[in-house]
Design a protein around this motif. Sequence first.
Motif, PDB file in Angstrom:
ATOM      1  N   GLU A 112       9.810  22.702  -1.050  1.00 17.55           N
ATOM      2  CA  GLU A 112       9.488  22.206  -2.381  1.00 17.55           C
ATOM      3  C   GLU A 112       9.448  23.294  -3.444  1.00 17.55           C
ATOM      4  O   GLU A 112       9.332  22.983  -4.630  1.00 17.55           O
ATOM      5  CB  GLU A 112       8.141  21.474  -2.352  1.00 17.55           C
ATOM      6  CG  GLU A 112       8.141  20.238  -1.444  1.00 17.55           C
ATOM      7  CD  GLU A 112       6.810  19.521  -1.439  1.00 17.55           C
ATOM      8  OE1 GLU A 112       5.859  20.038  -2.074  1.00 17.55           O
ATOM      9  OE2 GLU A 112       6.713  18.452  -0.813  1.00 17.55           O
TER      10      GLU A 112
ATOM     11  N   ASN B 272      22.080  22.381  -6.020  1.00 15.61           N
ATOM     12  CA  ASN B 272      21.047  21.463  -6.485  1.00 15.61           C
ATOM     13  C   ASN B 272      21.231  20.117  -5.803  1.00 15.61           C
ATOM     14  O   ASN B 272      22.249  19.450  -5.991  1.00 15.61           O
ATOM     15  CB  ASN B 272      21.131  21.300  -8.011  1.00 15.61           C
ATOM     16  CG  ASN B 272      19.987  20.485  -8.566  1.00 15.61           C
ATOM     17  OD1 ASN B 272      18.921  20.393  -7.961  1.00 15.61           O
ATOM     18  ND2 ASN B 272      20.202  19.877  -9.724  1.00 15.61           N
ATOM     19  N   ILE B 273      20.256  19.709  -4.996  1.00 10.27           N
ATOM     20  CA  ILE B 273      20.348  18.464  -4.238  1.00 10.27           C
ATOM     21  C   ILE B 273      20.092  17.288  -5.173  1.00 10.27           C
ATOM     22  O   ILE B 273      19.061  17.226  -5.840  1.00 10.27           O
ATOM     23  CB  ILE B 273      19.328  18.453  -3.082  1.00 10.27           C
ATOM     24  CG1 ILE B 273      19.511  19.685  -2.197  1.00 10.27           C
ATOM     25  CG2 ILE B 273      19.451  17.183  -2.252  1.00 10.27           C
ATOM     26  CD1 ILE B 273      18.410  19.885  -1.183  1.00 10.27           C
TER      27      ILE B 273
ATOM     28  N   GLN C 180      16.755  13.851  -5.752  1.00 10.72           N
ATOM     29  CA  GLN C 180      15.434  14.248  -5.274  1.00 10.72           C
ATOM     30  C   GLN C 180      14.369  13.548  -6.119  1.00 10.72           C
ATOM     31  O   GLN C 180      14.568  13.297  -7.306  1.00 10.72           O
ATOM     32  CB  GLN C 180      15.238  15.756  -5.404  1.00 10.72           C
ATOM     33  CG  GLN C 180      16.202  16.587  -4.589  1.00 10.72           C
ATOM     34  CD  GLN C 180      15.947  18.067  -4.777  1.00 10.72           C
ATOM     35  OE1 GLN C 180      15.263  18.696  -3.996  1.00 10.72           O
ATOM     36  NE2 GLN C 180      16.495  18.629  -5.831  1.00 10.72           N
ATOM     37  N   LYS C 181      13.244  13.224  -5.492  1.00 14.51           N
ATOM     38  CA  LYS C 181      12.166  12.589  -6.251  1.00 14.51           C
ATOM     39  C   LYS C 181      11.640  13.535  -7.326  1.00 14.51           C
ATOM     40  O   LYS C 181      11.370  13.125  -8.453  1.00 14.51           O
ATOM     41  CB  LYS C 181      11.036  12.181  -5.298  1.00 14.51           C
ATOM     42  CG  LYS C 181      11.418  11.029  -4.375  1.00 14.51           C
ATOM     43  CD  LYS C 181      10.251  10.609  -3.493  1.00 14.51           C
ATOM     44  CE  LYS C 181      10.649   9.447  -2.596  1.00 14.51           C
ATOM     45  NZ  LYS C 181       9.536   9.014  -1.704  1.00 14.51           N
ATOM     46  N   THR C 182      11.490  14.787  -6.978  1.00 14.90           N
ATOM     47  CA  THR C 182      11.077  15.798  -7.950  1.00 14.90           C
ATOM     48  C   THR C 182      11.901  17.063  -7.708  1.00 14.90           C
ATOM     49  O   THR C 182      12.218  17.392  -6.565  1.00 14.90           O
ATOM     50  CB  THR C 182       9.578  16.149  -7.821  1.00 14.90           C
ATOM     51  OG1 THR C 182       9.294  16.566  -6.476  1.00 14.90           O
ATOM     52  CG2 THR C 182       8.719  14.950  -8.170  1.00 14.90           C
ATOM     53  N   GLN C 183      12.216  17.733  -8.784  1.00 15.10           N
ATOM     54  CA  GLN C 183      12.958  18.983  -8.665  1.00 15.10           C
ATOM     55  C   GLN C 183      12.069  20.042  -8.019  1.00 15.10           C
ATOM     56  O   GLN C 183      10.860  20.090  -8.249  1.00 15.10           O
ATOM     57  CB  GLN C 183      13.403  19.450 -10.057  1.00 15.10           C
ATOM     58  CG  GLN C 183      14.241  20.715 -10.058  1.00 15.10           C
ATOM     59  CD  GLN C 183      15.579  20.534  -9.351  1.00 15.10           C
ATOM     60  OE1 GLN C 183      15.669  20.720  -8.132  1.00 15.10           O
ATOM     61  NE2 GLN C 183      16.602  20.161 -10.081  1.00 15.10           N
ATOM     62  N   GLN C 184      12.671  20.877  -7.185  1.00 15.93           N
ATOM     63  CA  GLN C 184      11.914  21.947  -6.522  1.00 15.93           C
ATOM     64  C   GLN C 184      11.306  22.887  -7.571  1.00 15.93           C
ATOM     65  O   GLN C 184      11.971  23.242  -8.553  1.00 15.93           O
ATOM     66  CB  GLN C 184      12.835  22.710  -5.575  1.00 15.93           C
ATOM     67  CG  GLN C 184      13.244  21.883  -4.359  1.00 15.93           C
ATOM     68  CD  GLN C 184      14.683  22.120  -3.935  1.00 15.93           C
ATOM     69  OE1 GLN C 184      15.560  22.342  -4.766  1.00 15.93           O
ATOM     70  NE2 GLN C 184      14.944  22.059  -2.643  1.00 15.93           N
TER      71      GLN C 184
ATOM     72  N   SER D 118      23.577  14.743  -0.283  1.00 21.23           N
ATOM     73  CA  SER D 118      23.099  14.828   1.104  1.00 21.23           C
ATOM     74  C   SER D 118      23.306  13.511   1.834  1.00 21.23           C
ATOM     75  O   SER D 118      22.825  12.465   1.394  1.00 21.23           O
ATOM     76  CB  SER D 118      21.614  15.198   1.110  1.00 21.23           C
ATOM     77  OG  SER D 118      21.133  15.314   2.434  1.00 21.23           O
TER      78      SER D 118
ATOM     79  N   THR E  48      21.976  11.992   4.911  1.00 14.95           N
ATOM     80  CA  THR E  48      20.794  12.334   5.694  1.00 14.95           C
ATOM     81  C   THR E  48      20.895  11.858   7.141  1.00 14.95           C
ATOM     82  O   THR E  48      21.792  11.092   7.509  1.00 14.95           O
ATOM     83  CB  THR E  48      19.544  11.706   5.058  1.00 14.95           C
ATOM     84  OG1 THR E  48      19.646  10.269   5.151  1.00 14.95           O
ATOM     85  CG2 THR E  48      19.425  12.092   3.596  1.00 14.95           C
TER      86      THR E  48
END
Length: 689
Positions: A227, A257-258, A261-265, A284, A286
């Motif tokens: 994260e 950059n994935i 994502q629910k939130t950016q790292q 991705s 999964t």
Amino acid sequence: MSGRYLQWNRLGLKWLWWLVILGVLASLPLAYNRNQTEEDTARKVEFAFDYRDLLEISNFQTDPRAFVTDHLKQLQKAGVHSMAVYETTLSELRLSRRIEVFSSHEAMALTQTPISPNENFTYILFAEKEAQDKLQPLILDTFSSLKVKTRPWSFKNQAGMIIEMGQEEAMLQTMDPDPISLQLLKQQGFQIIVRLSNRRPFDAVRMDNLLAQLQQYGIKRFIIDGETVPGYINDTRLENIDTMADLMKKHNMGLANIELQKTQQKGFNRLSKMLGYNVVRLHSFTERDGEKLTENLTEQELKERVQGVADRFVLAVKDRNIRIVFLNARAVKNLDKGKILHPMDALYDSLDGQDGAIPRIKEAGFTIGIAEKFQPMYPGWLQAAKGFVWLGAVAIIALTISYFISEITLLAFILGLIGSAGLYVLSPSLFAQGLALAAGTCAPTLATMLAIRTARQRAQAKKVSSAGAHLGFAILLLLRTALISVIGACFIVALLNQITYLLVLEQFRGVSALHLVPIVLAAIYWLLFSDELSHKDKLAKGRKLLSSYISVLWMIGAIVIAAVGFYYLSRTGNEGQASTFEKLFRSFLENTLGIRPRTKEFLIAHPLFLLGAYLCVKYRSAVLLILIGVIGQASMVDTFAHLHTPLHISFIRDIYGLLFGIPIGIVVIIAWEIVTRSWRRWTPLLQKG
């Protein structure tokens, strides 16, 4: 208001349109600049597989190493030329058969010697001399940095070591990537992507040495594992991130950059900025996605799912500027078949089988290789052009206001300039997004209100015309309305012409508002402002509507409209939901046309708009159908609000919507004429009968 102000206000209405036109013209070179970035740079697509997943699947096979070797060859044959390697752990080293790990109890049973009941250590045996030579220094360095004691150990002439830490905890400790795996994959001809975490305390010297070693293996990019980015502490202490960026630039490394994502790292945006946005977008696939290919399926069902995976990869590359497709897989226990299954063969079919993703991606003009960053150009005239776009955007907002209260148009324009300039000083990003959202919302609203006014004027003229003339009027009105709506798209593209939006490091917020607000504003205009009434009469009409008695039928209608609106909004944006049938229909359109038009445009909004414009001379209430058409106008603008989608695809999508929507609308009009004429012919006969 003073007579002079009103005179200037009337003159301002004409000049505002000229400012809008000037803003649109200024937006064109900005749009061309973005299109050149998308079309002329970053045309390589990289397929990467998770090496750890391959090791985990091999753990269920009778000959794990042979399985890994065989599937590495099959992956290359299918078009996967990159492997993702994590920072290693004792658990992964055991998966790769380089070491064996025992608890104190297991070591006691193995050696048949008593061990102190107070001891809870980790025992390691190296599988071979190479493993000991390359991995023992790595393990010693890791645990000594944790202040954990280690000592030599052996069993039957097999070298090992004892780590004075419990097995469960020891297995979690992060180490540098396995050098044996890196060497093996390099010899096999794979490009390597490393996944780096922030699980260890940041040490600039250690990180510099690690990146130098990775650079020797040809590694050009890594993916954040976890994260937070390496070096992140909190949002106020950024010095380690800046150091990390300097080290990455020193060793010529970038980021991935994935998406979704629910939130950016945490720290990712800062690190990306310091790297000069040496970032590519990653899609991705999964482990859970892979499991769907191992379920109890018929041959036809499996074929359809494999085709769906291929379509998914192609769409990601073409429509969302994805440049790394990251593949995961997992072994699954199937009780019905009494087997442990994995999706590897199905993945190969999706990549290079019949109608596979990789040949189709190549046909679309991409090449398979190491992903490269976009290289945007920022010429000196860019800011000057954006200045004219700013004037045009504020002008179209003021013109929209003029359709409600024309007397304050000039005042709204001046206040809009002052307010937006102040917002720019406060936050350039908020200024660009706010102005783009406002202009993007106002353009389809203004276009629809102008269409309603034009339809009303034609109805009031009561000019006798042929059906062909009515049809020609309807088509021209739709085209004119679409042209005005797309002005909003021009402003969105020009104002948000930054690489951060292309990479989705920043997101254009307010897509739902872009869909809903034009509908609400156009409806208010139709109810209260479309007739030539004084302000006093408009207020009286509004009070009358608010004080009207509400019938049960009205309540039912309101519930239906609310349900339709909720469903409409639930399908907007990147997380919008669609039914299974609609997904199949979308896939059919995508595979047939190459670029899928939006169904709500060409199947619903544009045909109803045409029908309303065609009938407006005969039926006053037909304007309601034009009002429904605002959905299509807002959708045309929203298409360009997806800033990670290549510009030419958004343009073609809107053109397709009109090209298919107009013929469907003509068919609807013909069907209407047949039904109404048949009704007029047969009703008297039925009454006589």
